[in-house]
Design a protein around this motif. Sequence first.
Motif, PDB file in Angstrom:
ATOM      1  N   GLN A   1       0.813  -1.217   0.000  1.00  0.00           N
ATOM      2  CA  GLN A   1       0.000   0.000   0.000  1.00  0.00           C
ATOM      3  C   GLN A   1       0.848   1.271   0.000  1.00  0.00           C
ATOM      4  N   ASP A   2       2.131   1.116   0.283  1.00  0.00           N
ATOM      5  CA  ASP A   2       3.044   2.264   0.273  1.00  0.00           C
ATOM      6  C   ASP A   2       3.242   2.735  -1.165  1.00  0.00           C
ATOM      7  N   GLU A   3       2.979   4.003  -1.430  1.00  0.00           N
ATOM      8  CA  GLU A   3       3.042   4.538  -2.794  1.00  0.00           C
ATOM      9  C   GLU A   3       4.457   4.580  -3.349  1.00  0.00           C
ATOM     10  N   ARG A   4       5.463   4.460  -2.513  1.00  0.00           N
ATOM     11  CA  ARG A   4       6.846   4.484  -2.972  1.00  0.00           C
ATOM     12  C   ARG A   4       7.316   3.117  -3.463  1.00  0.00           C
ATOM     13  N   ILE A   5       6.555   2.079  -3.123  1.00  0.00           N
ATOM     14  CA  ILE A   5       6.960   0.712  -3.423  1.00  0.00           C
ATOM     15  C   ILE A   5       6.236   0.213  -4.666  1.00  0.00           C
ATOM     16  N   ALA A   6       7.003  -0.239  -5.652  1.00  0.00           N
ATOM     17  CA  ALA A   6       6.414  -0.750  -6.886  1.00  0.00           C
ATOM     18  C   ALA A   6       5.930  -2.188  -6.731  1.00  0.00           C
ATOM     19  N   ARG A   7       6.682  -3.003  -6.007  1.00  0.00           N
ATOM     20  CA  ARG A   7       6.263  -4.394  -5.780  1.00  0.00           C
ATOM     21  C   ARG A   7       7.002  -4.964  -4.579  1.00  0.00           C
TER      22      ARG A   7
ATOM     23  N   THR B   1      10.980  -3.531  -4.776  1.00  0.00           N
ATOM     24  CA  THR B   1      11.332  -2.692  -5.920  1.00  0.00           C
ATOM     25  C   THR B   1      10.656  -1.346  -5.722  1.00  0.00           C
ATOM     26  N   PHE B   2      11.451  -0.273  -5.748  1.00  0.00           N
ATOM     27  CA  PHE B   2      10.916   1.067  -5.513  1.00  0.00           C
ATOM     28  C   PHE B   2      10.801   1.826  -6.834  1.00  0.00           C
ATOM     29  N   TYR B   3       9.889   2.769  -6.860  1.00  0.00           N
ATOM     30  CA  TYR B   3       9.759   3.611  -8.054  1.00  0.00           C
ATOM     31  C   TYR B   3      11.015   4.466  -8.237  1.00  0.00           C
TER      32      TYR B   3
ATOM     33  N   SER C   1      16.352   6.041  -3.724  1.00  0.00           N
ATOM     34  CA  SER C   1      15.876   6.325  -2.360  1.00  0.00           C
ATOM     35  C   SER C   1      15.784   5.039  -1.543  1.00  0.00           C
ATOM     36  N   ALA C   2      16.377   3.954  -2.055  1.00  0.00           N
ATOM     37  CA  ALA C   2      16.242   2.643  -1.406  1.00  0.00           C
ATOM     38  C   ALA C   2      16.768   2.644   0.021  1.00  0.00           C
ATOM     39  N   ASN C   3      17.910   3.262   0.253  1.00  0.00           N
ATOM     40  CA  ASN C   3      18.512   3.237   1.591  1.00  0.00           C
ATOM     41  C   ASN C   3      17.590   3.875   2.619  1.00  0.00           C
ATOM     42  N   GLU C   4      17.035   5.021   2.276  1.00  0.00           N
ATOM     43  CA  GLU C   4      16.166   5.740   3.207  1.00  0.00           C
ATOM     44  C   GLU C   4      14.880   4.957   3.478  1.00  0.00           C
ATOM     45  N   ILE C   5      14.260   4.416   2.412  1.00  0.00           N
ATOM     46  CA  ILE C   5      12.992   3.703   2.583  1.00  0.00           C
ATOM     47  C   ILE C   5      13.197   2.404   3.363  1.00  0.00           C
ATOM     48  N   MET C   6      14.274   1.676   3.062  1.00  0.00           N
ATOM     49  CA  MET C   6      14.510   0.411   3.756  1.00  0.00           C
ATOM     50  C   MET C   6      14.758   0.633   5.248  1.00  0.00           C
TER      51      MET C   6
END
Length: 408
Positions: free
Chosen positions: A85-91, A223-225, A229-234
Motif C-alpha cells: 500500500q506504500d506509494e513508494r513501493i512498486a512491488r 522494488t521502488f519507483y 531512495s532505497a537506503n532511506e525507505i529500507m
Amino acid sequence: MFALELARQFRKTRSQQRFISFISMSSTVGIALGCFVLILLLSVMNGFEKELTNRILSVIPHGELYSVDKRGIDNLDAQRYRLEQDERIARVTPYTKLTGMLQYKGELKAIELTGIIAADNQQYFEDRVSQPQWLSFQANDKGVLIGQGIAEKLGVQPGDAVQVLVPVATNDLTFKAPKTITLTVSGFLSIGGELDNLVGLMHLDMASNAAEITSKAQGMQFTFYNAYSANEIMREIGYSYPQAVYMSDWTRTQGHLYNDIQLVRAVVYIALVLVIGVACFNIVSSLVMAVREKQAAIAILKTMGATDSLIRTIFILQGIINGVVGITTGVLLALLVAPNLSAIVLFVENALGIEVLSGDIYFIDFLPSELHWGDVGITVALALTLCVLATLYPAQKAVKISPSSALH
C-alpha cells in the motif's frame, strides 16, 4: 553596437600581431577542446548510470528484508499486503535465498540461488531469460535458472540435472554433511558482469524447504519507483517492522558501481573545468598584450571622448568573442559525437580488433552515451563565466592608459 565593432577590428591580425593572434587562437582551441571533452565524458557517465538502472537495478531487488531467526517471515501475506500500500513501493516479492555449491559432472561452482514465485516475476526477467526457457522453468517445480557465466564454466545445457550442495548449520558448530538438492536446468540468466558468474533462480517452495523455513519465505524483496531512495525507505521499513529482521538495499551490494560512476564524474568535471580555466588564462595573456599593442588606439579613442566604460566593454567583448567561438565549436562537436559515440567506438573496435569493455568483467560490453541538455547548459554557462572573468583584468588595464603618456 559600436563597442562590438571596435572589438572585432581589434581582433584583426597584422604581421606584428601574429604572436598575439597565436595565443588568442590557442585559448579558443583550449576552450573548445575542454567543452567538447567535458560534455562527451559527462554523456558517457550518464550512459553508465542509465545502463546501471536498466540492467542491474531492473533485475536485482532494490531492498531486502529477511528474518533474523530460522522460521522466516511471520504473517507473510498480511505484511506483504500492508507494504504494497506504500506509494513508494512498486512491488513486494517473497523470497528465500540459498548459498551453496553447484555440482555438475564432478565440477563445482559457487552459486547464490534465490527462490521466487515464478508467476509474479516473469515481466522482470523477460529481458534476461528467453521466453521458452522461462516457461520451462515455470512448469517444472524442480527447475532452476543459472547465470550464463556459471553455465559456460560448467558446460551445462538446458535439461541437464545438477546438484546443489547446501551447507547445514549446527548449534554446536560441528561439521555436518551438506544437504543435496537435485534440480533440472531450465535455462540461463543473463544479467551482465560478475552477477552472471554467481546468481541463479529456483522456486520459492523448494528453496524454503531446503532452508528449513517454517513460514512461506525467508524474507521480502522490494522494488521502488525511485531506486536511489532505497537506503532511506529500507531503514524506515526495517525500523518499524513488527518482527526482528535484517535489512539491506542495493547500495550495499551493488552500490560500488554507482559510487564509481559518481566519483569519475566528479573527477572528470574538476579536471576539465581546470582545462577550460587554463585556456581562459590564455585569454588574459592575449588581451594584456593586445592592450599594450593598442595603447595608441586607446589613447586616440579617449581623446575623442570615449568613456572608461566603452574602453572596458571593447576588451571584454574581444575576450568574450574568443570564448564564444571556442564554446560554440566545442559544443557543436559534442552534440555531433555524443549521441553517436557507441556506434563510433563499435566501429573502432571492429576496425582495430580490440575490446574496450569486456562483458565478462563489466555489466555491459559497449561504451554507453546519453546526452543531457542540462550538462550542456552548465558547461556553456561555466565556460562563459570563466571567459568573462578572464577579461576583467586586461580591460581594467586598458582603462588606466593615459592618453598623454601613450601618445608621447
